[in-house]
Design a protein around this motif. Structure first.
Motif, short mmCIF file in Angstrom:
data_model
loop_
_atom_site.label_atom_id
_atom_site.label_comp_id
_atom_site.label_asym_id
_atom_site.label_seq_id
_atom_site.Cartn_x
_atom_site.Cartn_y
_atom_site.Cartn_z
N ILE A 252 -1.05 3.79 8.62
CA ILE A 252 -0.61 2.50 8.08
C ILE A 252 0.84 2.23 8.47
O ILE A 252 1.19 1.11 8.85
CB ILE A 252 -0.79 2.47 6.54
N TYR A 253 1.67 3.25 8.40
CA TYR A 253 3.08 3.11 8.76
C TYR A 253 3.22 2.68 10.23
O TYR A 253 4.01 1.80 10.57
CB TYR A 253 3.83 4.42 8.51
N SER B 37 6.11 -5.08 12.73
CA SER B 37 7.55 -5.37 12.66
C SER B 37 8.09 -5.73 14.04
O SER B 37 8.85 -6.69 14.20
CB SER B 37 8.29 -4.15 12.10
N ARG B 38 7.68 -4.96 15.06
CA ARG B 38 8.11 -5.25 16.44
C ARG B 38 7.61 -6.63 16.88
O ARG B 38 8.34 -7.38 17.51
CB ARG B 38 7.59 -4.18 17.40
N LEU B 39 6.35 -6.92 16.54
CA LEU B 39 5.77 -8.22 16.92
C LEU B 39 6.56 -9.37 16.28
O LEU B 39 6.90 -10.34 16.95
CB LEU B 39 4.30 -8.28 16.48
N CYS B 40 6.88 -9.23 15.00
CA CYS B 40 7.65 -10.27 14.31
C CYS B 40 9.03 -10.44 14.96
O CYS B 40 9.50 -11.55 15.17
CB CYS B 40 7.80 -9.94 12.83
N LYS C 198 0.83 -1.21 0.00
CA LYS C 198 0.00 0.00 0.00
C LYS C 198 0.87 1.25 0.00
O LYS C 198 0.59 2.21 -0.74
CB LYS C 198 -0.92 0.02 1.23
N LEU C 199 1.88 1.27 0.84
CA LEU C 199 2.73 2.45 0.94
C LEU C 199 3.56 2.65 -0.33
O LEU C 199 3.81 3.79 -0.73
CB LEU C 199 3.63 2.36 2.17
N GLU C 200 3.99 1.56 -0.96
CA GLU C 200 4.77 1.68 -2.18
C GLU C 200 3.94 2.20 -3.35
O GLU C 200 4.47 2.84 -4.24
CB GLU C 200 5.40 0.32 -2.54
N GLU C 201 2.63 1.91 -3.34
CA GLU C 201 1.76 2.41 -4.40
C GLU C 201 1.72 3.92 -4.40
O GLU C 201 1.62 4.55 -5.45
CB GLU C 201 0.35 1.84 -4.26
N GLY C 202 1.81 4.52 -3.22
CA GLY C 202 1.92 5.96 -3.10
C GLY C 202 0.63 6.74 -3.28
O GLY C 202 0.65 7.96 -3.27
#
Length: 75
Positions: A34-35, A42-45, A20-24
Motif C-alpha cells: 500500500i505504501y 504521490s509522484r503522479l500528483c 488505511k495506513l493510519e488505522e494500523g
C-alpha cells in the motif's frame, strides 16, 4: 500505474491509502504494498502539478505579464 488517473482521482486514492495506513491494522506485507502505491500516486500528483505550473508559466510569458510563476509547496 497502467491507467491514467486525473489529479483528483489520484488524490482520492492517496487519501484512502493514508487512512488505511493510519488505522494500523494492515499486515506488514500489505502495508508495504500500500505504501508503494501511495508513493506512486504521490509522484503522479507531483508530475501533474509540475505540468500545470509549466503551462501557466508559458501562458503568462505569452501574455507578457510575468516572466516566472512558482507554486508554493505545502510543508
Amino acid at each position: 500505474m497502467s491507467e491514467e488517473l486525473t489529479f483528483e482521482e489520484a488524490m482520492d486514492k492517496l487519501e484512502d491509502i493514508v487512512e488505511k495506513l493510519e488505522e494500523g491494522d494492515v499486515p506488514l506485507e500489505k502495508a508495504i504494498s500500500i505504501y508503494k502505491q501511495g508513493m506512486d500516486l504521490s509522484r503522479l500528483c507531483h508530475q501533474k502539478l509540475k505540468a500545470v505550473e509549466d503551462q501557466l508559466t508559458q501562458i503568462l510569458r505569452e501574455d507578457g505579464e510575468l516572466e516566472s510563476f512558482t507554486v508554493q509547496e505545502e510543508e
